[in-house]
Design an enzyme around this catalytic site. Structure first.
Site, PDB file in Angstrom:
ATOM      1  N   ASP A   1      28.413 -15.648  17.659  1.00  0.00           N
ATOM      2  CA  ASP A   1      27.881 -16.049  16.364  1.00  0.00           C
ATOM      3  C   ASP A   1      26.359 -15.885  16.360  1.00  0.00           C
ATOM      4  OD1 ASP A   1      28.558 -17.767  13.756  1.00  0.00           O
ATOM      5  OD2 ASP A   1      26.678 -18.498  14.618  1.00  0.00           O
TER       6      ASP A   1
ATOM      7  N   TYR B   1      18.052 -15.782  13.693  1.00  0.00           N
ATOM      8  CA  TYR B   1      17.922 -16.076  15.129  1.00  0.00           C
ATOM      9  C   TYR B   1      17.099 -15.022  15.872  1.00  0.00           C
ATOM     10  CZ  TYR B   1      22.123 -18.976  14.160  1.00  0.00           C
ATOM     11  OH  TYR B   1      23.042 -19.847  13.639  1.00  0.00           O
TER      12      TYR B   1
ATOM     13  N   LYS C   1      24.602 -13.508   9.781  1.00  0.00           N
ATOM     14  CA  LYS C   1      24.344 -14.275   8.548  1.00  0.00           C
ATOM     15  C   LYS C   1      23.127 -13.741   7.810  1.00  0.00           C
ATOM     16  CE  LYS C   1      25.813 -18.296  11.206  1.00  0.00           C
ATOM     17  NZ  LYS C   1      25.177 -18.084  12.518  1.00  0.00           N
TER      18      LYS C   1
ATOM     19  N   HIS D   1      23.732 -17.662   4.948  1.00  0.00           N
ATOM     20  CA  HIS D   1      23.354 -18.662   5.971  1.00  0.00           C
ATOM     21  C   HIS D   1      23.113 -20.063   5.382  1.00  0.00           C
ATOM     22  CE1 HIS D   1      21.228 -18.950  10.125  1.00  0.00           C
ATOM     23  NE2 HIS D   1      21.888 -20.046   9.850  1.00  0.00           N
TER      24      HIS D   1
END
Ligand code: A2P
Length: 283
Positions: free
Chosen positions: A43, A48, A73, A106
Site C-alpha cells: 500500500d 508517501y 493514492k 487519498h
C-alpha cells in the site's frame, strides 16, 4: 493468507504492508524486506514519495508483477478530472508498472485551509469520473477512497457509475469509526484499516495488554487479529523484518466474542488527530 473478494470480484490479500514513512534508500530496503517476509499486497501513495522504491523492490524481488496487489493514492491537493489523469500517469511511471490493482482518492478534501478546501464536492466527483475512465480502459482493477466519511461518500455516489470497492480508514482499538464502517458495510464497500496498531500508541494500553497476555500473544498481534476479526483488510507498518513476519501471523489468533466486545467498548485512544474536515489536532 486469506483473500477478501471486493464488490467487483477482484481479490485482495487481507493483510497488506503499509509503506507510509518508508522513503528513500531506506524505504527500498524496508519494502524489499517486507516482500521477502511474505507480503504481496503493498500500500503506497503519491504523498508517501516512495512509489519509485516500491516499484524497484517489486522488480528486484524477481517475483512476477501479477503476484502483487499494488495500491496507490491520489494526492488530496490534486483533485479534479485533469489532475487525476495526470497524477495517475505519474504514479504508474514511478512504480514502473502499466496498471494498478487499486487506486484511491487519498483524502476527500484538499489540505485544511487551502483554496480548494471548500470546493471538494465537485472536485471529488470529477476525480472519480477520471478514475472510472481509467478503470474502463483497463489501467486500474479496482477503485476506492480513503478517509471518506458518510457525507463524502453520499456526494460521490450522487454521480458515480462505479461504487467504490474500498474505503481505507484509520481503524484500531480505541478508534473504530463505527458510523462510517456501518455505512460502508451497508453499501458493500470493503474496509481497509490504516494504522491498525494506532502507530504503536495503543500497544501500552492496559486492557489490551491484559487480553493479549490471556491469549499468549503480543499486544501488536492482538490489535491486528482484532482488525481481521472485525472484517477489515489490515495494513500494518514496520521497519523490522521480525515484526513484519510476526504481523503476518495475525490470522492465527482467535479472539472470543466477549473479548472482541471488550475491545470494541474501549474509550477513544491513540487517534492520530487527522480528520478529513478539520485541521489536524495533535493528540
Ligand atoms: P517499528 O517500525 O519499529 O517496527 P501502525 O501500522 O499502526 O501505524 O504502527 C506502526 C508502528 O508500530 C511502528 O512504530 C512500528 O515500529 C510498530 N510495530 C509494528 N509492528 C510491531 C510489532 N509486531 N510489535 C511492536 N511494534 C510494532
Amino acid at each position: 493468507m486469506k483473500d477478501v473478494v471486493l464488490n467487483n470480484g477482484v481479490s485482495i490479500p487481507c493483510i497488506g504492508f503499509g509503506t507510509y514513512k518508508a522513503t528513500t534508500e531506506d524505504g527500498y530496503s524496508i519494502i524489499l524486506n517486507a516482500i521477502n517476509a511474505g507480503y504481496r499486497h503493498l500500500d503506497t501513495a503519491a504523498l508517501y514519495e516512495n512509489e519509485e522504491e516500491v516499484g524497484r523492490a517489486v522488480r528486484e524481488s524477481g517475483i512476477p508483477r501479477e503476484q502483487f496487489f499494488i495500491t496507490s493514492k491520489l494526492n488530496r491537493n490534486f483533485l479534479g478530472y485533469d489532475n487525476t489523469k495526470r497524477e495517475f500517469e505519474k504514479s504508474i511511471k514511478k512504480l514502473g508498472t502499466d496498471y494498478l490493482d487499486l487506486y484511491l482518492i487519498h483524502w476527500p478534501r484538499p489540505d485544511y485551509g487551502t483554496d480548494g478546501f471548500d470546493d471538494w464536492k465537485e472536485l471529488d466527483r470529477e476525480s472519480w469520473r477520471a478514475m472510472e475512465e481509467l478503470m474502463k480502459a483497463g489501467r486500474i482493477r479496482a477503485l476506492g477512497v480513503s478517509n471518506f466519511l458518510p457525507h463524502h461518500l453520499d456526494n460521490l455516489l450522487q454521480s458515480a457509475e462505479i461504487v467504490p470497492a474500498v474505503n481505507q480508514l484509520e481503524l484500531h482499538p480505541g478508534y473504530l469509526q463505527k458510523e462510517t464502517v456501518d455505512y460502508c458495510r451497508e453499501k458493500n464497500i470493503a474496509i481497509e484499516a490504516w494504522s491498525p496498531m494506532g502507530r504503536a500508541r495503543v500497544l501500552k494500553d492496559t486492557l489490551l495488554s491484559q487480553i493479549a497476555e490471556k491469549y499468549g500473544v503480543s499486544t501488536a498481534n492482538l490489535c491486528l487479529s482484532f482488525g481481521l476479526q472485525s472484517g477489515f483488510i489490515i495494513l500494518p507498518k514496520s521497519t523490522h523484518i521480525d515484526r513484519m513476519k510476526e504481523n503476518l501471523n495475525a490470522e492465527d489468533t482467535v479472539i472470543s466474542k466477549e473479548d472482541m466486545d471488550r475491545i470494541c467498548s474501549m474509550p477513544e485512544t491513540g487517534w492520530s488527530g487527522e480528520h478529513p474536515d478539520r485541521e489536524t489536532v495533535k493528540p
